[in-house]
Scaffold this motif. Structure first.
Motif, PDB file in Angstrom:
ATOM      1  N   GLY A  19       0.839  -1.183   0.000  1.00 39.93           N
ATOM      2  CA  GLY A  19       0.000   0.000   0.000  1.00 39.93           C
ATOM      3  C   GLY A  19       0.880   1.240   0.000  1.00 39.93           C
ATOM      4  O   GLY A  19       2.103   1.158  -0.163  1.00 39.93           O
ATOM      5  N   ALA A  20       0.285   2.384   0.202  1.00 39.33           N
ATOM      6  CA  ALA A  20       1.037   3.640   0.219  1.00 39.33           C
ATOM      7  C   ALA A  20       1.978   3.709   1.422  1.00 39.33           C
ATOM      8  O   ALA A  20       3.082   4.243   1.328  1.00 39.33           O
ATOM      9  N   VAL A  21       1.544   3.155   2.556  1.00 37.41           N
ATOM     10  CA  VAL A  21       2.324   3.227   3.791  1.00 37.41           C
ATOM     11  C   VAL A  21       2.682   1.845   4.326  1.00 37.41           C
ATOM     12  O   VAL A  21       3.798   1.626   4.791  1.00 37.41           O
ATOM     13  N   ASN A  22       1.746   0.902   4.256  1.00 40.15           N
ATOM     14  CA  ASN A  22       1.928  -0.425   4.834  1.00 40.15           C
ATOM     15  C   ASN A  22       1.973  -1.507   3.770  1.00 40.15           C
ATOM     16  O   ASN A  22       1.565  -1.303   2.630  1.00 40.15           O
ATOM     17  N   ALA A  23       2.419  -2.677   4.186  1.00 39.88           N
ATOM     18  CA  ALA A  23       2.403  -3.873   3.346  1.00 39.88           C
ATOM     19  C   ALA A  23       1.707  -4.978   4.122  1.00 39.88           C
ATOM     20  O   ALA A  23       1.923  -5.130   5.323  1.00 39.88           O
ATOM     21  N   GLU A  24       0.855  -5.724   3.440  1.00 39.29           N
ATOM     22  CA  GLU A  24       0.179  -6.870   4.051  1.00 39.29           C
ATOM     23  C   GLU A  24       0.784  -8.131   3.464  1.00 39.29           C
ATOM     24  O   GLU A  24       0.774  -8.324   2.243  1.00 39.29           O
ATOM     25  N   ILE A  25       1.330  -8.964   4.333  1.00 38.80           N
ATOM     26  CA  ILE A  25       2.014 -10.174   3.905  1.00 38.80           C
ATOM     27  C   ILE A  25       1.244 -11.383   4.405  1.00 38.80           C
ATOM     28  O   ILE A  25       0.952 -11.498   5.594  1.00 38.80           O
ATOM     29  N   THR A  26       0.898 -12.279   3.482  1.00 42.52           N
ATOM     30  CA  THR A  26       0.273 -13.544   3.846  1.00 42.52           C
ATOM     31  C   THR A  26       1.341 -14.614   3.755  1.00 42.52           C
ATOM     32  O   THR A  26       1.920 -14.843   2.689  1.00 42.52           O
ATOM     33  N   LEU A  27       1.608 -15.252   4.886  1.00 41.34           N
ATOM     34  CA  LEU A  27       2.632 -16.284   4.976  1.00 41.34           C
ATOM     35  C   LEU A  27       1.935 -17.629   5.117  1.00 41.34           C
ATOM     36  O   LEU A  27       1.145 -17.830   6.046  1.00 41.34           O
ATOM     37  N   GLU A  28       2.199 -18.539   4.184  1.00 42.57           N
ATOM     38  CA  GLU A  28       1.611 -19.876   4.259  1.00 42.57           C
ATOM     39  C   GLU A  28       2.560 -20.779   5.036  1.00 42.57           C
ATOM     40  O   GLU A  28       3.698 -21.008   4.619  1.00 42.57           O
ATOM     41  N   LEU A  29       2.105 -21.260   6.185  1.00 46.16           N
ATOM     42  CA  LEU A  29       2.925 -22.097   7.056  1.00 46.16           C
ATOM     43  C   LEU A  29       2.932 -23.547   6.595  1.00 46.16           C
ATOM     44  O   LEU A  29       3.945 -24.228   6.670  1.00 46.16           O
ATOM     45  N   SER A  30       1.793 -24.008   6.137  1.00 45.92           N
ATOM     46  CA  SER A  30       1.623 -25.328   5.538  1.00 45.92           C
ATOM     47  C   SER A  30       0.350 -25.234   4.702  1.00 45.92           C
ATOM     48  O   SER A  30      -0.391 -24.261   4.835  1.00 45.92           O
ATOM     49  N   PRO A  31       0.074 -26.203   3.849  1.00 44.53           N
ATOM     50  CA  PRO A  31      -1.116 -26.090   2.998  1.00 44.53           C
ATOM     51  C   PRO A  31      -2.380 -25.789   3.809  1.00 44.53           C
ATOM     52  O   PRO A  31      -2.719 -26.515   4.741  1.00 44.53           O
ATOM     53  N   GLY A  32      -3.010 -24.676   3.501  1.00 40.33           N
ATOM     54  CA  GLY A  32      -4.244 -24.274   4.172  1.00 40.33           C
ATOM     55  C   GLY A  32      -4.060 -23.543   5.485  1.00 40.33           C
ATOM     56  O   GLY A  32      -5.032 -23.098   6.079  1.00 40.33           O
ATOM     57  N   ILE A  33      -2.828 -23.394   5.969  1.00 43.90           N
ATOM     58  CA  ILE A  33      -2.558 -22.701   7.225  1.00 43.90           C
ATOM     59  C   ILE A  33      -1.777 -21.427   6.903  1.00 43.90           C
ATOM     60  O   ILE A  33      -0.643 -21.493   6.422  1.00 43.90           O
ATOM     61  N   GLU A  34      -2.406 -20.279   7.140  1.00 44.01           N
ATOM     62  CA  GLU A  34      -1.801 -18.998   6.803  1.00 44.01           C
ATOM     63  C   GLU A  34      -1.833 -18.047   7.983  1.00 44.01           C
ATOM     64  O   GLU A  34      -2.695 -18.159   8.858  1.00 44.01           O
ATOM     65  N   ILE A  35      -0.894 -17.123   7.988  1.00 44.22           N
ATOM     66  CA  ILE A  35      -0.871 -16.053   8.971  1.00 44.22           C
ATOM     67  C   ILE A  35      -0.626 -14.765   8.193  1.00 44.22           C
ATOM     68  O   ILE A  35       0.095 -14.768   7.194  1.00 44.22           O
ATOM     69  N   VAL A  36      -1.258 -13.681   8.628  1.00 48.32           N
ATOM     70  CA  VAL A  36      -1.134 -12.401   7.933  1.00 48.32           C
ATOM     71  C   VAL A  36      -0.472 -11.392   8.849  1.00 48.32           C
ATOM     72  O   VAL A  36      -0.790 -11.311  10.039  1.00 48.32           O
ATOM     73  N   SER A  37       0.463 -10.640   8.286  1.00 48.28           N
ATOM     74  CA  SER A  37       1.166  -9.604   9.033  1.00 48.28           C
ATOM     75  C   SER A  37       1.089  -8.297   8.265  1.00 48.28           C
ATOM     76  O   SER A  37       1.138  -8.286   7.033  1.00 48.28           O
ATOM     77  N   ILE A  38       0.963  -7.213   8.998  1.00 54.07           N
ATOM     78  CA  ILE A  38       1.014  -5.883   8.393  1.00 54.07           C
ATOM     79  C   ILE A  38       2.244  -5.178   8.935  1.00 54.07           C
ATOM     80  O   ILE A  38       2.387  -5.033  10.157  1.00 54.07           O
ATOM     81  N   ILE A  39       3.132  -4.813   8.024  1.00 53.00           N
ATOM     82  CA  ILE A  39       4.359  -4.106   8.379  1.00 53.00           C
ATOM     83  C   ILE A  39       4.452  -2.857   7.517  1.00 53.00           C
ATOM     84  O   ILE A  39       3.644  -2.672   6.600  1.00 53.00           O
ATOM     85  N   THR A  40       5.406  -2.009   7.784  1.00 52.73           N
ATOM     86  CA  THR A  40       5.545  -0.816   6.956  1.00 52.73           C
ATOM     87  C   THR A  40       6.034  -1.210   5.563  1.00 52.73           C
ATOM     88  O   THR A  40       6.737  -2.214   5.381  1.00 52.73           O
ATOM     89  N   LYS A  41       5.647  -0.414   4.597  1.00 55.05           N
ATOM     90  CA  LYS A  41       6.082  -0.636   3.215  1.00 55.05           C
ATOM     91  C   LYS A  41       7.605  -0.566   3.133  1.00 55.05           C
ATOM     92  O   LYS A  41       8.235  -1.378   2.446  1.00 55.05           O
ATOM     93  N   SER A  42       8.192   0.376   3.848  1.00 59.59           N
ATOM     94  CA  SER A  42       9.654   0.514   3.796  1.00 59.59           C
ATOM     95  C   SER A  42      10.352  -0.722   4.363  1.00 59.59           C
ATOM     96  O   SER A  42      11.396  -1.137   3.861  1.00 59.59           O
TER      97      SER A  42
END
Length: 69
Positions: A19-42
């Motif tokens: 995004g303009a300021v943040n980034a949303e990252i979807t991390l797949e830990l194993s098939p069907g298991i995901e975690i989402v993190s929001i960090i700064t774009k920089s």
């Protein structure tokens, strides 16, 4: 590298939305298991994050709440 973080989850970046300021990252830990993190774009740019690369979710919290209906 040594960390004080006890919860380290390894996965693969499945989705990266910048995004303009943040980034949303979807991390797949194993098939069907995901975690989402929001960090700064920089931070995402500094780490050279991209889809399909391996990354770690580091979780440090003094409290984890659990709820049920």
């Amino acid at each position: 590298m040594k960390l004080s973080t006890r919860n380290t989850l390894k996965g693969t970046i499945k989705k990266l939305e910048l995004g303009a300021v943040n980034a949303e990252i979807t991390l797949e830990l194993s098939p069907g298991i995901e975690i989402v993190s929001i960090i700064t774009k920089s931070s995402a740019e500094r780490l050279n994050l991209a889809e399909s690369i391996e990354a770690y979710a580091l979780i440090k919290a003094s409290d984890v709440a659990i709820a049920v209906d």
